[in-house]
Design a protein around this motif. Structure first.
Motif, mmCIF file in Angstrom:
data_model
loop_
_atom_site.group_PDB
_atom_site.id
_atom_site.type_symbol
_atom_site.label_atom_id
_atom_site.label_comp_id
_atom_site.label_asym_id
_atom_site.label_seq_id
_atom_site.Cartn_x
_atom_site.Cartn_y
_atom_site.Cartn_z
ATOM 1 N N ASP A 133 0.853 -1.185 0.000
ATOM 2 C CA ASP A 133 0.000 0.000 0.000
ATOM 3 C C ASP A 133 0.893 1.240 0.000
ATOM 4 O O ASP A 133 0.963 1.982 0.985
ATOM 5 N N GLY A 134 1.592 1.452 -1.087
ATOM 6 C CA GLY A 134 2.525 2.557 -1.179
ATOM 7 C C GLY A 134 3.945 2.092 -0.904
ATOM 8 O O GLY A 134 4.173 0.992 -0.402
ATOM 9 N N PRO A 135 4.972 2.920 -1.210
ATOM 10 C CA PRO A 135 6.374 2.511 -1.096
ATOM 11 C C PRO A 135 6.764 2.008 0.292
ATOM 12 O O PRO A 135 7.573 1.102 0.417
ATOM 13 N N ASP A 136 6.235 2.610 1.342
ATOM 14 C CA ASP A 136 6.577 2.203 2.706
ATOM 15 C C ASP A 136 5.350 1.705 3.460
ATOM 16 O O ASP A 136 5.337 1.674 4.688
ATOM 17 N N GLY A 137 4.322 1.296 2.716
ATOM 18 C CA GLY A 137 3.060 0.948 3.341
ATOM 19 C C GLY A 137 2.975 -0.503 3.771
ATOM 20 O O GLY A 137 3.938 -1.265 3.725
ATOM 21 N N GLU A 138 1.784 -0.879 4.167
ATOM 22 C CA GLU A 138 1.531 -2.238 4.621
ATOM 23 C C GLU A 138 1.478 -3.208 3.451
ATOM 24 O O GLU A 138 1.231 -2.826 2.308
ATOM 25 N N VAL A 139 1.680 -4.481 3.779
ATOM 26 C CA VAL A 139 1.596 -5.530 2.773
ATOM 27 C C VAL A 139 0.130 -5.821 2.472
ATOM 28 O O VAL A 139 -0.647 -6.145 3.375
ATOM 29 N N LEU A 140 -0.236 -5.700 1.221
ATOM 30 C CA LEU A 140 -1.597 -6.034 0.806
ATOM 31 C C LEU A 140 -1.715 -7.512 0.462
ATOM 32 O O LEU A 140 -2.738 -8.137 0.764
ATOM 33 N N SER A 141 -0.679 -8.063 -0.175
ATOM 34 C CA SER A 141 -0.707 -9.486 -0.505
ATOM 35 C C SER A 141 0.692 -9.949 -0.885
ATOM 36 O O SER A 141 1.534 -9.148 -1.295
ATOM 37 N N LEU A 142 0.930 -11.242 -0.731
ATOM 38 C CA LEU A 142 2.144 -11.885 -1.205
ATOM 39 C C LEU A 142 1.737 -13.231 -1.773
ATOM 40 O O LEU A 142 1.044 -14.012 -1.105
ATOM 41 N N ARG A 143 2.144 -13.511 -2.995
ATOM 42 C CA ARG A 143 1.760 -14.766 -3.630
ATOM 43 C C ARG A 143 2.854 -15.196 -4.593
ATOM 44 O O ARG A 143 3.606 -14.370 -5.109
ATOM 45 N N PRO A 144 2.961 -16.493 -4.863
ATOM 46 C CA PRO A 144 3.921 -16.942 -5.863
ATOM 47 C C PRO A 144 3.556 -16.398 -7.235
ATOM 48 O O PRO A 144 2.390 -16.089 -7.516
ATOM 49 N N ALA A 145 4.551 -16.270 -8.099
ATOM 50 C CA ALA A 145 4.272 -15.904 -9.477
ATOM 51 C C ALA A 145 3.378 -16.963 -10.109
ATOM 52 O O ALA A 145 3.364 -18.116 -9.675
ATOM 53 N N PRO A 146 2.586 -16.595 -11.118
ATOM 54 C CA PRO A 146 1.662 -17.566 -11.725
ATOM 55 C C PRO A 146 2.374 -18.834 -12.166
ATOM 56 O O PRO A 146 3.373 -18.790 -12.884
ATOM 57 N N GLY A 147 1.872 -19.955 -11.704
ATOM 58 C CA GLY A 147 2.457 -21.231 -12.078
ATOM 59 C C GLY A 147 3.663 -21.623 -11.269
ATOM 60 O O GLY A 147 4.254 -22.681 -11.498
ATOM 61 N N GLY A 148 4.060 -20.788 -10.296
ATOM 62 C CA GLY A 148 5.248 -21.070 -9.514
ATOM 63 C C GLY A 148 4.937 -21.868 -8.263
ATOM 64 O O GLY A 148 3.787 -21.992 -7.844
#
Length: 456
Positions: A15-30
């Motif tokens: 959520d912006g350069p120093d913001g909170e993490v909105l999501s983390l996921r593997p790259a598609p197919g990874g």
């Protein structure tokens, strides 16, 4: 070939350069994320903004480790660059296109019916499993009006036709082109397409759901635009060859949108418009159909599958620009590319890049000899610039150049510096690329002769 441990590939949305993490996921197919090195695309509220290399330790939160790496990379620079700046708001459709390197990025808003109808052309040859993966991602696009067209190039079996007319019946169109060569296959796609905009990608990519919208939206706002290109990132980094290629730039052209205008040549490219390699790559490009047809499409004596080995995309970029049309690089249009896996693949790729470069230049001068005076006039400054770029490539680092198991709280490679175990571009590959450059004009002539024999 350096011995490099594999990296996971992920997407981190902040959520912006120093913001909170909105999501983390593997790259598609990874694969799922775990301990070890991670190469992450950093999105700022959904928009691609940077890549970062992190290392996740046992018991550590992967999202926090990558966010820390990103913040350290930003604050570790004396001055920020385009990779770390937050994208500016997207202008309205009525706004005037920007001609500077800081042109505004494509909007991530819901697509509207004002987008031009598009045709996505995928040329393929005997790679049905990869093609299926690509088609699944293309059919999931959020563009409101598009056609997917597969061109089966010089097939030896019916595998591609069976896949498209079976699993994708009624959703994907199929045509066959018996003459081998990527440019010939693309020209067959042009003839069969019904879109106002023609997008081209490869059978070894996975397209981001917003890819086609981001790639085609600029055509709705700029009537003088002839071509767009987009961002290409690695889908997997599991072998040393893949990591080495990506550490030296891969196919990516950065995260700063840019408009190339023949009426206002960029001062940082003395050979413009002949510096086609900086504009984008054939795995992620689109053209206004009328413009591409007006310049004669792709040169069939270039491209993979011909003696020229490549250069079909570069030829098209320069033809469009030399005809007076603009070209826009749009990093919001993202595809994930499956790099070749072996050392021999990388050797073939290096040779092919060199051959394709000089083959396309030969094609331009053969088919558009009026451009020769312009090229000769720009050549001295261009060669000096090229030497500078080559030295930078041989000595500069990216986020992957110091790929190693990092020490405590150093899960990133400092931009512009080498780590203790950095891996320079092998001289063997540089020699192969130069050999390819010497061969390129010969390969182009051979390809033209082959086409003439085939026509007879």
């Amino acid at each position: 070939m350096p011995d490099l441990p594999p990296l996971a590939v992920a997407e981190l949305d902040l959520d912006g350069p120093d913001g909170e993490v909105l999501s983390l996921r593997p790259a598609p197919g990874g694969p799922p994320l775990g301990e070890g090195g991670v190469y992450a695309l950093v999105r700022l509220r959904g928009r691609p903004a940077a890549t970062v290399l992190g290392h996740v330790r046992a018991g550590e939160d992967p999202a926090e480790a990558l966010r820390t790496a990103f913040r350290a990379r930003r604050t570790g620079r004396e001055q920020p660059d385009e990779h770390d700046t937050e994208p500016t708001p997207t202008p309205t459709r009525a706004s005037t296109p920007t001609r500077a390197s800081t042109a505004t990025p494509t909007s991530t808003a819901t697509p509207t019916p004002t987008l031009p109808r598009a045709t996505v052309v995928v040329a393929t040859r005997e790679r049905a499993p990869q093609l299926a993966r690509a088609l699944d991602s293309l059919l999931a696009q959020d563009h409101p009006d598009f056609q997917v067209l597969v061109v089966d190039n010089a097939p030896r079996t019916t595998a591609t036709r069976d896949l498209v007319q079976g699993r994708y019946a009624g959703r994907v169109d199929y045509v066959e082109e018996p003459v081998p060569g990527l440019a010939t296959a693309h020209n067959r796609g042009i003839a069969a397409a019904d879109g106002e905009v023609l997008a081209f990608t490869d059978d070894d990519v996975i397209a981001d759901p917003h890819w086609l919208t981001a790639l085609t939206e600029p055509f709705a706002t700029d009537p003088g635009l002839g071509c767009t290109t987009g961002l290409i990132l690695p889908a997997r980094l599991t072998t040393p060859a893949q990591i080495l290629l990506e550490s030296h730039g891969g196919f990516a052209k950065g995260f700063a949108p840019r408009l190339y205008d023949p009426a206002e040549p960029p001062p940082d490219e003395p050979l413009f418009p002949f510096t086609a390699g900086s504009f984008g790559s054939g795995a992620n490009m689109a053209f206004r159909a009328q413009v591409l047809s007006s310049v004669g499409g792709f040169d069939p004596a270039t491209g993979t599958g011909t003696p020229a080995r490549g250069g079909d995309d570069l030829y098209a970029f320069v033809r469009v620009l030399s005809a007076g049309h603009r070209l826009r690089y749009t990093p919001g249009a993202l595809v994930w590319h499956h790099h070749r896996e072996t050392w021999q693949d990388l050797r073939n790729q290096a040779y092919g890049y060199g051959a394709g470069l000089t083959a396309y230049l030969t094609a331009i001068l053969v088919r558009r000899p009026a451009l020769l005076p312009s090229l000769l006039l720009k050549l001295p400054r261009g060669l000096a610039h090229a030497r500078t770029i080559t030295a930078h490539r041989d000595g500069a680092a990216t986020a992957l150049d110091a790929h190693r198991t990092p020490g405590p709280r150093a899960p990133y490679a400092a931009p512009g510096t080498h780590g203790a175990q950095s891996h320079p571009w092998p001289r063997d590959l540089s020699r192969l690329e130069r050999r390819g450059m010497l061969y390129g004009p010969v390969g182009y002539v051979r390809a033209r002769l082959r086409l003439r024999r085939g026509a007879r």
